[in-house]
Motif scaffolding. Structure first.
Motif, PDB file in Angstrom:
ATOM      1  N   GLU A 290       0.787  -1.137   0.072  1.00  0.00           N
ATOM      2  CA  GLU A 290       0.045  -0.039   0.172  1.00  0.00           C
ATOM      3  C   GLU A 290       0.913   1.396   0.048  1.00  0.00           C
ATOM      4  O   GLU A 290       2.069   1.281   0.812  1.00  0.00           O
ATOM      5  N   GLY A 291       0.312   2.165  -0.626  1.00  0.00           N
ATOM      6  CA  GLY A 291       1.226   3.462  -0.839  1.00  0.00           C
ATOM      7  C   GLY A 291       0.786   4.276  -2.033  1.00  0.00           C
ATOM      8  O   GLY A 291      -0.179   4.227  -2.487  1.00  0.00           O
ATOM      9  N   VAL A 292       1.659   5.484  -2.327  1.00  0.00           N
ATOM     10  CA  VAL A 292       1.404   6.067  -3.301  1.00  0.00           C
ATOM     11  C   VAL A 292       1.579   5.265  -4.683  1.00  0.00           C
ATOM     12  O   VAL A 292       2.642   4.505  -4.934  1.00  0.00           O
ATOM     13  N   ILE A 293       0.522   5.437  -5.628  1.00  0.00           N
ATOM     14  CA  ILE A 293       0.718   4.800  -6.712  1.00  0.00           C
ATOM     15  C   ILE A 293       1.438   5.826  -7.680  1.00  0.00           C
ATOM     16  O   ILE A 293       0.834   6.611  -8.505  1.00  0.00           O
ATOM     17  N   ASP A 294       2.791   5.578  -7.947  1.00  0.00           N
ATOM     18  CA  ASP A 294       3.661   6.905  -8.535  1.00  0.00           C
ATOM     19  C   ASP A 294       3.840   6.506 -10.025  1.00  0.00           C
ATOM     20  O   ASP A 294       4.210   7.360 -10.681  1.00  0.00           O
ATOM     21  N   PHE A 295       3.217   5.488 -10.672  1.00  0.00           N
ATOM     22  CA  PHE A 295       3.445   5.323 -12.162  1.00  0.00           C
ATOM     23  C   PHE A 295       2.152   6.267 -12.917  1.00  0.00           C
ATOM     24  O   PHE A 295       2.488   6.264 -14.190  1.00  0.00           O
ATOM     25  N   ILE A 296       1.349   6.754 -12.109  1.00  0.00           N
ATOM     26  CA  ILE A 296       0.299   7.399 -12.623  1.00  0.00           C
ATOM     27  C   ILE A 296       0.867   8.564 -13.507  1.00  0.00           C
ATOM     28  O   ILE A 296       0.287   8.890 -14.621  1.00  0.00           O
ATOM     29  N   GLU A 297       1.634   9.203 -12.986  1.00  0.00           N
ATOM     30  CA  GLU A 297       2.201  10.482 -13.674  1.00  0.00           C
ATOM     31  C   GLU A 297       2.757  10.005 -15.238  1.00  0.00           C
ATOM     32  O   GLU A 297       2.325  10.650 -16.213  1.00  0.00           O
ATOM     33  N   ILE A 298       3.501   8.958 -15.043  1.00  0.00           N
ATOM     34  CA  ILE A 298       4.160   8.471 -16.292  1.00  0.00           C
ATOM     35  C   ILE A 298       2.790   8.027 -17.286  1.00  0.00           C
ATOM     36  O   ILE A 298       2.957   8.255 -18.671  1.00  0.00           O
ATOM     37  N   TYR A 299       2.029   7.304 -16.850  1.00  0.00           N
ATOM     38  CA  TYR A 299       0.873   6.790 -17.417  1.00  0.00           C
ATOM     39  C   TYR A 299       0.184   8.236 -18.268  1.00  0.00           C
ATOM     40  O   TYR A 299      -0.060   7.977 -19.252  1.00  0.00           O
ATOM     41  N   GLU A 300      -0.174   8.969 -17.443  1.00  0.00           N
ATOM     42  CA  GLU A 300      -0.800  10.306 -17.953  1.00  0.00           C
ATOM     43  C   GLU A 300      -0.170  11.009 -18.895  1.00  0.00           C
ATOM     44  O   GLU A 300      -0.710  11.502 -19.630  1.00  0.00           O
ATOM     45  N   GLU A 301       1.250  11.093 -18.784  1.00  0.00           N
ATOM     46  CA  GLU A 301       1.856  11.676 -19.821  1.00  0.00           C
ATOM     47  C   GLU A 301       1.837  10.930 -21.324  1.00  0.00           C
ATOM     48  O   GLU A 301       1.668  11.701 -22.237  1.00  0.00           O
ATOM     49  N   LYS A 302       1.719   9.823 -21.241  1.00  0.00           N
ATOM     50  CA  LYS A 302       1.583   8.907 -22.385  1.00  0.00           C
ATOM     51  C   LYS A 302       0.383   8.592 -22.811  1.00  0.00           C
ATOM     52  O   LYS A 302      -0.227   8.965 -24.148  1.00  0.00           O
ATOM     53  N   TYR A 303      -0.743   8.548 -21.915  1.00  0.00           N
ATOM     54  CA  TYR A 303      -2.122   7.991 -22.344  1.00  0.00           C
ATOM     55  C   TYR A 303      -3.246   8.889 -21.782  1.00  0.00           C
ATOM     56  O   TYR A 303      -4.159   8.682 -22.365  1.00  0.00           O
ATOM     57  N   GLY A 304      -3.035   9.932 -20.772  1.00  0.00           N
ATOM     58  CA  GLY A 304      -4.045  10.931 -20.768  1.00  0.00           C
ATOM     59  C   GLY A 304      -4.628  10.135 -19.307  1.00  0.00           C
ATOM     60  O   GLY A 304      -3.997   9.198 -18.730  1.00  0.00           O
ATOM     61  N   LYS A 305      -5.760  10.575 -18.881  1.00  0.00           N
ATOM     62  CA  LYS A 305      -6.377  10.209 -17.511  1.00  0.00           C
ATOM     63  C   LYS A 305      -6.851   8.849 -17.610  1.00  0.00           C
ATOM     64  O   LYS A 305      -7.133   8.400 -18.636  1.00  0.00           O
ATOM     65  N   MET A 306      -6.594   8.069 -16.524  1.00  0.00           N
ATOM     66  CA  MET A 306      -7.074   6.855 -16.341  1.00  0.00           C
ATOM     67  C   MET A 306      -8.565   6.494 -16.604  1.00  0.00           C
ATOM     68  O   MET A 306      -9.217   7.266 -15.980  1.00  0.00           O
ATOM     69  N   PRO A 307      -8.999   5.708 -17.606  1.00  0.00           N
ATOM     70  CA  PRO A 307     -10.438   5.634 -17.639  1.00  0.00           C
ATOM     71  C   PRO A 307     -11.017   4.722 -16.337  1.00  0.00           C
ATOM     72  O   PRO A 307     -10.299   4.386 -15.351  1.00  0.00           O
ATOM     73  N   ASP A 308     -12.405   4.801 -16.013  1.00  0.00           N
ATOM     74  CA  ASP A 308     -13.193   4.233 -15.049  1.00  0.00           C
ATOM     75  C   ASP A 308     -12.684   2.686 -14.562  1.00  0.00           C
ATOM     76  O   ASP A 308     -12.778   2.369 -13.394  1.00  0.00           O
ATOM     77  N   VAL A 309     -12.337   1.888 -15.746  1.00  0.00           N
ATOM     78  CA  VAL A 309     -11.991   0.578 -15.301  1.00  0.00           C
ATOM     79  C   VAL A 309     -11.184   0.305 -14.291  1.00  0.00           C
ATOM     80  O   VAL A 309     -10.913  -0.706 -13.683  1.00  0.00           O
ATOM     81  N   TRP A 310     -10.034   1.520 -14.170  1.00  0.00           N
ATOM     82  CA  TRP A 310      -9.042   1.104 -13.094  1.00  0.00           C
ATOM     83  C   TRP A 310      -9.742   1.205 -11.689  1.00  0.00           C
ATOM     84  O   TRP A 310      -8.898   0.821 -10.932  1.00  0.00           O
ATOM     85  N   PHE A 311     -10.685   1.836 -11.601  1.00  0.00           N
ATOM     86  CA  PHE A 311     -11.276   2.162 -10.124  1.00  0.00           C
ATOM     87  C   PHE A 311     -12.590   1.105 -10.004  1.00  0.00           C
ATOM     88  O   PHE A 311     -13.431   1.451  -9.243  1.00  0.00           O
ATOM     89  N   MET A 312     -12.464   0.149 -10.747  1.00  0.00           N
ATOM     90  CA  MET A 312     -13.696  -0.920 -10.592  1.00  0.00           C
ATOM     91  C   MET A 312     -13.187  -2.276  -9.789  1.00  0.00           C
ATOM     92  O   MET A 312     -11.887  -2.695  -9.734  1.00  0.00           O
TER      93      MET A 312
END
Length: 123
Positions: free
Chosen positions: A68-90
């Motif tokens: 458990e902790g900060v999900i730090d790959f999100i910044e790299i993901y968003e730079e390449k692909y944009g905001k994460m779609p809802d399926v990430w939070f299901m």
């Protein structure tokens, strides 16, 4: 959105995860829904290997690694692909986890737990 549509989006997201992981990004698989699709794919070795090769050119392994902790790959993901779609939070059934969804959209740092990580032998 139907469950089949959610599953197809989750597969596309898994390809993105594999691409990032094969390029050295430390991805923590926090999405229970995407992880459930990953487990489905793992049932057929040939299909899974083909899926991986198409996604990133490498076979990606499913490594049990919880935390458990900060999900730090999100910044790299968003730079390449944009905001994460809802399926990430299901959840594993495809139902939106409102708490996780709102945390992602509201916080500067997204903190949650994970159960596994993608790994490969190329790095």
């Amino acid at each position: 959105m139907t469950l089949d549509e959610k599953k197809e989006i989750a597969k596309q997201e898994l390809k993105k995860v594999f691409f990032l992981a094969s390029n050295g990004v430390d991805v923590k698989m926090f999405s229970k829904f995407i992880d459930s699709i990953w487990h489905e794919l793992l049932k057929d070795k040939k299909q899974y290997e083909d899926f991986c090769i198409e996604a990133c050119g490498n076979v990606i392994f499913h490594s049990e690694s919880s935390g458990e902790g900060v999900i730090d790959f999100i910044e790299i993901y968003e730079e390449k692909y944009g905001k994460m779609p809802d399926v990430w939070f299901m959840d594993k059934n495809g139902d939106l986890d409102r708490k996780q969804y709102e945390s992602y959209h509201g916080d500067n740092k997204f903190i949650t737990g994970w159960d596994c990580t993608p790994t490969h032998n190329c790095l």
